[in-house]
Design a protein around this motif. Structure first.
Motif, short mmCIF file in Angstrom:
data_model
loop_
_atom_site.label_atom_id
_atom_site.label_comp_id
_atom_site.label_asym_id
_atom_site.label_seq_id
_atom_site.Cartn_x
_atom_site.Cartn_y
_atom_site.Cartn_z
N ASN A 187 0.83 -1.20 0.00
CA ASN A 187 0.00 0.00 0.00
C ASN A 187 0.87 1.25 0.00
OD1 ASN A 187 -2.39 -1.49 0.23
ND2 ASN A 187 -2.18 -1.58 2.45
N TYR A 188 0.57 2.15 -0.92
CA TYR A 188 1.27 3.43 -1.02
C TYR A 188 0.24 4.54 -1.21
CZ TYR A 188 5.85 1.27 -1.62
OH TYR A 188 7.02 0.57 -1.42
N THR A 189 0.55 5.72 -0.69
CA THR A 189 -0.27 6.87 -1.05
C THR A 189 0.03 7.18 -2.51
OG1 THR A 189 1.41 8.45 -0.33
CG2 THR A 189 -0.28 7.81 1.30
N PHE A 190 -0.88 7.92 -3.14
CA PHE A 190 -0.73 8.21 -4.56
C PHE A 190 -0.74 9.71 -4.76
CE2 PHE A 190 -2.27 8.13 -9.05
CZ PHE A 190 -1.21 7.40 -9.57
N THR A 191 0.11 10.21 -5.63
CA THR A 191 0.25 11.65 -5.82
C THR A 191 -0.72 12.22 -6.84
OG1 THR A 191 1.98 11.34 -7.49
CG2 THR A 191 2.70 11.58 -5.20
N GLY A 192 -1.48 11.38 -7.51
CA GLY A 192 -2.43 11.85 -8.52
C GLY A 192 -3.80 12.14 -7.94
N PRO A 193 -4.64 12.84 -8.71
CA PRO A 193 -5.96 13.23 -8.22
C PRO A 193 -6.98 12.09 -8.22
CG PRO A 193 -5.67 14.00 -10.46
CD PRO A 193 -4.36 13.39 -10.04
N ALA A 194 -6.77 11.05 -8.98
CA ALA A 194 -7.79 10.01 -9.13
C ALA A 194 -7.90 9.08 -7.91
CB ALA A 194 -7.52 9.19 -10.38
N TYR A 195 -6.81 8.91 -7.17
CA TYR A 195 -6.79 7.95 -6.06
C TYR A 195 -6.03 8.54 -4.87
CZ TYR A 195 -7.61 4.96 -10.10
OH TYR A 195 -8.09 4.43 -11.26
N ARG A 196 -6.44 8.14 -3.68
CA ARG A 196 -5.69 8.54 -2.49
C ARG A 196 -4.57 7.55 -2.22
NH1 ARG A 196 -9.05 9.65 2.56
NH2 ARG A 196 -6.99 10.28 3.22
N SER A 197 -4.86 6.27 -2.49
CA SER A 197 -3.85 5.24 -2.27
C SER A 197 -3.99 4.17 -3.34
CB SER A 197 -3.99 4.62 -0.88
OG SER A 197 -5.22 3.95 -0.77
N VAL A 198 -2.90 3.43 -3.54
CA VAL A 198 -2.87 2.36 -4.55
C VAL A 198 -2.11 1.17 -3.98
CG1 VAL A 198 -2.98 3.90 -6.55
CG2 VAL A 198 -0.76 3.27 -5.62
N GLN A 199 -2.32 0.04 -4.61
CA GLN A 199 -1.50 -1.14 -4.36
C GLN A 199 -0.38 -1.12 -5.40
OE1 GLN A 199 -1.75 -3.88 -2.21
NE2 GLN A 199 -3.23 -2.67 -1.09
N ALA A 200 0.84 -1.09 -4.95
CA ALA A 200 1.96 -1.05 -5.89
C ALA A 200 2.50 -2.45 -6.14
CB ALA A 200 3.07 -0.17 -5.33
N ILE A 201 2.79 -2.71 -7.39
CA ILE A 201 3.55 -3.89 -7.81
C ILE A 201 4.46 -3.34 -8.91
CG2 ILE A 201 3.45 -6.26 -8.64
CD1 ILE A 201 0.48 -6.29 -7.84
N ALA A 202 5.50 -2.63 -8.49
CA ALA A 202 6.23 -1.78 -9.41
C ALA A 202 7.74 -1.84 -9.19
CB ALA A 202 5.74 -0.34 -9.23
N SER A 203 8.46 -1.37 -10.21
CA SER A 203 9.92 -1.28 -10.12
C SER A 203 10.38 0.15 -9.88
CB SER A 203 10.55 -1.82 -11.41
OG SER A 203 10.13 -1.03 -12.51
N ASN A 204 9.48 1.10 -10.01
CA ASN A 204 9.79 2.52 -9.82
C ASN A 204 8.63 3.21 -9.12
OD1 ASN A 204 12.37 3.02 -11.07
ND2 ASN A 204 11.38 2.48 -13.00
N THR A 205 8.89 4.41 -8.65
CA THR A 205 7.83 5.19 -8.03
C THR A 205 7.17 6.14 -9.02
OG1 THR A 205 9.41 6.87 -7.31
CG2 THR A 205 8.91 5.09 -5.76
N ARG A 206 7.69 6.24 -10.23
CA ARG A 206 7.15 7.12 -11.28
C ARG A 206 7.13 6.37 -12.61
NH1 ARG A 206 5.81 9.85 -7.73
NH2 ARG A 206 6.60 11.80 -6.94
N GLY A 207 6.35 6.90 -13.55
CA GLY A 207 6.37 6.37 -14.91
C GLY A 207 5.56 5.12 -15.12
N GLY A 208 4.52 4.93 -14.33
CA GLY A 208 3.72 3.72 -14.47
C GLY A 208 2.32 4.00 -14.96
N LEU A 209 1.45 3.04 -14.74
CA LEU A 209 0.04 3.18 -15.06
C LEU A 209 -0.77 2.44 -14.02
CD1 LEU A 209 -0.75 0.24 -16.37
CD2 LEU A 209 0.10 1.27 -18.43
N ILE A 210 -2.06 2.71 -14.03
CA ILE A 210 -2.97 2.09 -13.07
C ILE A 210 -3.77 0.99 -13.78
CG2 ILE A 210 -5.00 2.46 -11.61
CD1 ILE A 210 -2.57 3.81 -10.46
N VAL A 211 -3.81 -0.16 -13.17
CA VAL A 211 -4.70 -1.23 -13.62
C VAL A 211 -5.66 -1.47 -12.46
CG1 VAL A 211 -4.88 -3.66 -14.25
CG2 VAL A 211 -3.00 -2.29 -15.14
N GLU A 212 -6.94 -1.24 -12.72
CA GLU A 212 -7.95 -1.45 -11.69
C GLU A 212 -8.54 -2.84 -11.81
OE1 GLU A 212 -11.22 1.19 -11.17
OE2 GLU A 212 -9.93 2.95 -11.01
#
Length: 172
Positions: free
Chosen positions: A118-143
């Protein structure tokens, strides 16, 4: 047919990568430094144990990012991480491009090249997201089921197009 999607290369700051190696190195080095103030030195078995613990921790830190993978299968998106592999059917997914990234870690793992949990999210669409990522930037959201997952393929646009070609709707 399974199509492996390259994961974005890790882009962590040098200080963060160096900080992750402090714990294993401290275990290894301090196990063998004599303590002049101690009445008796650490037994050799204790030094060997701390050294092996440090080496094991270092190996763990090196192996964890290599377990992250995204694979497009005939039936769904297969996501592999250190704790296991699962597959999401395409019919349950929605995709959204974003310029935002991960904020603070609320719970999970945050190593250079490997961010899950669980991470907070810097974008307007979500307050938090589940991360499965290699970076903290440059990704996309899969709901999936209303839960946003932050993924970081090497080419997010091509990944989104590949998902769309498999029937995954794009969110505005």
């Amino acid at each position: 047919m399974n199509t492996a999607v390259p994961v974005a290369p890790a882009a962590s700051p040098v200080w963060f990568r160096a900080l992750n190696w402090v714990a294993p190195l401290m275990l290894i080095v301090t196990a063998w430094i004599p303590d002049d103030g101690a009445s008796k030195p650490l037994p050799v078995a204790g030094s060997v144990f701390l050294t092996l613990l440090g080496v094991g921790l270092g190996a763990f830190f090196a192996q964890v990012p290599r377990r992250l993978a995204y694979i497009l299968t005939d039936t769904g998106l297969r996501v592999s991480r250190f704790s296991g592999t699962f597959e999401w059917p395409y019919r349950e997914l929605r995709v959204r491009r974003t310029d935002a990234g991960l904020g603070l870690r609320v719970g999970g793992v945050g190593l250079p090249g490997y961010y899950t949990g669980n991470y907070t999210f810097t974008g307007p669409a979500y307050r938090s997201v589940q991360a499965i990522a290699s970076n903290t930037r440059g990704g996309l959201i899969v709901e999936r089921g209303g839960t946003p997952y932050y993924l970081t393929p090497a080419d997010p646009d091509a990944f989104a197009q590949a998902l769309t070609a498999r029937g995954v709707p794009v969110l505005g």
